[in-house]
Design a protein around this motif. Structure first.
Motif, PDB file in Angstrom:
ATOM      1  N   GLN A  82     -11.678  50.959 -58.340  1.00  0.00           N
ATOM      2  CA  GLN A  82     -13.062  50.790 -57.834  1.00  0.00           C
ATOM      3  C   GLN A  82     -13.843  52.103 -57.857  1.00  0.00           C
ATOM      4  O   GLN A  82     -15.069  52.085 -57.826  1.00  0.00           O
TER       5      GLN A  82
ATOM      6  N   GLN B 285     -27.287  43.318 -54.965  1.00  0.00           N
ATOM      7  CA  GLN B 285     -26.708  43.198 -53.624  1.00  0.00           C
ATOM      8  C   GLN B 285     -27.317  44.232 -52.661  1.00  0.00           C
ATOM      9  O   GLN B 285     -27.538  43.925 -51.489  1.00  0.00           O
TER      10      GLN B 285
ATOM     11  N   ALA C   8     -22.726  35.814 -55.739  1.00  0.00           N
ATOM     12  CA  ALA C   8     -22.717  37.205 -55.264  1.00  0.00           C
ATOM     13  C   ALA C   8     -23.911  37.509 -54.363  1.00  0.00           C
ATOM     14  O   ALA C   8     -24.032  38.631 -53.876  1.00  0.00           O
TER      15      ALA C   8
ATOM     16  N   LEU D  52     -18.915  47.366 -48.797  1.00  0.00           N
ATOM     17  CA  LEU D  52     -17.801  46.593 -49.370  1.00  0.00           C
ATOM     18  C   LEU D  52     -16.938  46.008 -48.257  1.00  0.00           C
ATOM     19  O   LEU D  52     -16.574  44.826 -48.291  1.00  0.00           O
TER      20      LEU D  52
ATOM     21  N   GLY E 153     -18.442  43.140 -46.619  1.00  0.00           N
ATOM     22  CA  GLY E 153     -18.654  41.984 -47.493  1.00  0.00           C
ATOM     23  C   GLY E 153     -20.095  41.856 -47.966  1.00  0.00           C
ATOM     24  O   GLY E 153     -20.468  40.838 -48.566  1.00  0.00           O
TER      25      GLY E 153
ATOM     26  N   SER F 289     -19.922  43.091 -53.237  1.00  0.00           N
ATOM     27  CA  SER F 289     -18.624  42.656 -53.767  1.00  0.00           C
ATOM     28  C   SER F 289     -18.531  43.128 -55.211  1.00  0.00           C
ATOM     29  O   SER F 289     -19.528  43.549 -55.803  1.00  0.00           O
ATOM     30  N   THR F 290     -17.343  43.038 -55.761  1.00  0.00           N
ATOM     31  CA  THR F 290     -17.195  43.531 -57.127  1.00  0.00           C
ATOM     32  C   THR F 290     -16.156  42.710 -57.870  1.00  0.00           C
ATOM     33  O   THR F 290     -15.318  42.042 -57.264  1.00  0.00           O
ATOM     34  N   ARG F 291     -16.259  42.740 -59.198  1.00  0.00           N
ATOM     35  CA  ARG F 291     -15.353  41.979 -60.053  1.00  0.00           C
ATOM     36  C   ARG F 291     -14.892  42.927 -61.146  1.00  0.00           C
ATOM     37  O   ARG F 291     -15.712  43.642 -61.730  1.00  0.00           O
TER      38      ARG F 291
END
Ligand SMILES: NC(=O)c1ccc[n+]([C@@H]2O[C@H](COP(=O)([O-])OP(=O)(O)OC[C@H]3O[C@@H](n4cnc5c(N)ncnc54)[C@H](OP(=O)(O)O)[C@@H]3O)[C@@H](O)[C@H]2O)c1
Length: 329
Positions: free
Chosen positions: A120, A163, A188, A291, A294, A297-299
């Protein structure tokens, strides 16, 4: 000790090809006083790498033949003759597409493992996350109630911009190149997303933002930038972050509708994330907090093995993947 590297083999013309890069072995030199040795664990596959493969110098010099392809990497310090760094620390920086990198510490960032996993620190907690953070908050100056449009929204920069804009109370619209990516954006937290390959961008913006767009965060340039200019609200800010539609072109297309900046009394501004380097640690802490809560968020998509790096760069431009694309070493 042998070091496997991905080097520039041929200057790309047009769309980058995996054959423009080659696997190469070199000896790891002995460390000099002031240097440290990093064992890379993840390589970041970023759109700008294609731009850095061009000859000459823009804001950064082009990669030379047989030089490791310039990229961000994250790894562990495995030997150090630099008092600022000790063995076992996690670091990120422009360490290149290789197993081992020697650094004098300049430009390296230390990663706090409590902020998130090492991977990350190349995405939402790394250079792309910093791009979203400073591009939106400093250049875009979002105000609650404003409408923001983000193109290239399903990449790590675009999703993080959206976000953060939601945290700031904006209404967020994103565009991406598949229905699956658009569904992901709504999950998201985006208010709306449209597929620019199946819906005209100008029509979509008139449908989703009838009162106009206050911030356009431009990741793609080209026709999308032109359509966004047609839909600016009065006093709009256009943040030129990147030009995904242009990096593989030999000549970049400029905006045709630039007079809309005049009539909207708007601002068109550019961003280079490295200008904010001194402020990165505080921004990483704030993003790590979001993060944990919440709110962000990340993918991640991780391709296995150093040798997969050239194909991964091609895949990035084919749009077949989304979120943050990484290569594990
Ligand atoms: N200014 C700075 O300091 C700075 C720093 C970091 C990044 N950036 C820029 O930020 C932008 C986003 O970065 P990222 O890492 O999050 O990228 P990314 O979205 O992961 O980039 C890959 C995506 O680009 C899209 N794409 C590829 N070719 C395209 C085309 N011809 N037209 C439109 N979209 C195309 C595809 O998505 P679709 O399927 O949705 O088309 C693809 O999945 C890039 O422009 C990058 O250069 C700027």
């Amino acid at each position: 000790m042998l070091n496997q590297q991905i080097v520039l083999a041929a200057r790309p013309h047009g769309m980058v090809k995996s054959g423009d890069m080659a696997l190469h072995s070199a000896q790891v030199p002995n460390l000099q006083v002031g240097q440290l040795l990093v064992k890379n664990q993840f390589l970041s596959v970023d759109p700008a790498i294609r731009y850095w493969l061009n000859a000459g110098t823009t804001y950064i010099r082009g990669v030379e033949f047989d030089e490791p392809v310039r990229c961000f990497a994250a790894g562990e310090v495995v030997a150090s003759r630099n008092d600022e760094y000790s063995v076992g620390q996690w670091v990120t920086g422009l360490l290149g597409a290789q197993e081992y990198a020697i650094s004098d510490g300049v430009g390296l960032a230390r990663c706090d493992p409590t902020d998130g996993p090492l991977s990350q620190h190349l995405g939402v907690l790394g250079m792309p996350g910093m791009t979203a953070y400073f591009g939106l908050l400093d250049k875009g100056q979002p105000q609650a109630g404003e409408v923001i449009f983000v193109s290239g929204a399903a990449g790590v920069v675009g999703t993080t911009v959206g976000q953060i804009a939601k945290i700031k109370g904006c209404r967020v619209i994103g565009s991406a190149g598949s229905d699956e990516k658009c569904r992901y954006l709504v999950e998201a937290g985006f208010d709306a997303a449209f597929n620019y390959k199946t819906e005209d961008t100008d029509a979509a913006l008139k449908r989703l933002a009838p009162g106009g767009v206050h911030i356009y965060f431009d990741n793609v340039g080209g026709d999308t930038l032109d359509a966004a200019l047609l839909n600016l609200a009065r006093g709009a800010r256009v943040v030129i972050c990147g030009a995904l539609s242009q990096y593989n072109e030999s000549a970049y297309a400029g905006p045709k509708n630039y007079m809309k900046i005049l009539t909207a009394r708007g601002i068109l501004t550019g961003l280079i994330v490295f200008d904010y380097a001194a402020q990165w640690p505080a921004a990483v802490r704030e993003l790590a907090g979001w993060l944990r809560e919440g709110k962000v968020s990340t993918r991640e998509v991780i391709e296995p093995g150093l040798s997969s790096f050239p194909d991964a760069l091609v895949k990035l431009y084919q749009g077949g993947t989304f979120g943050k694309l990484l290569v594990s070493v």
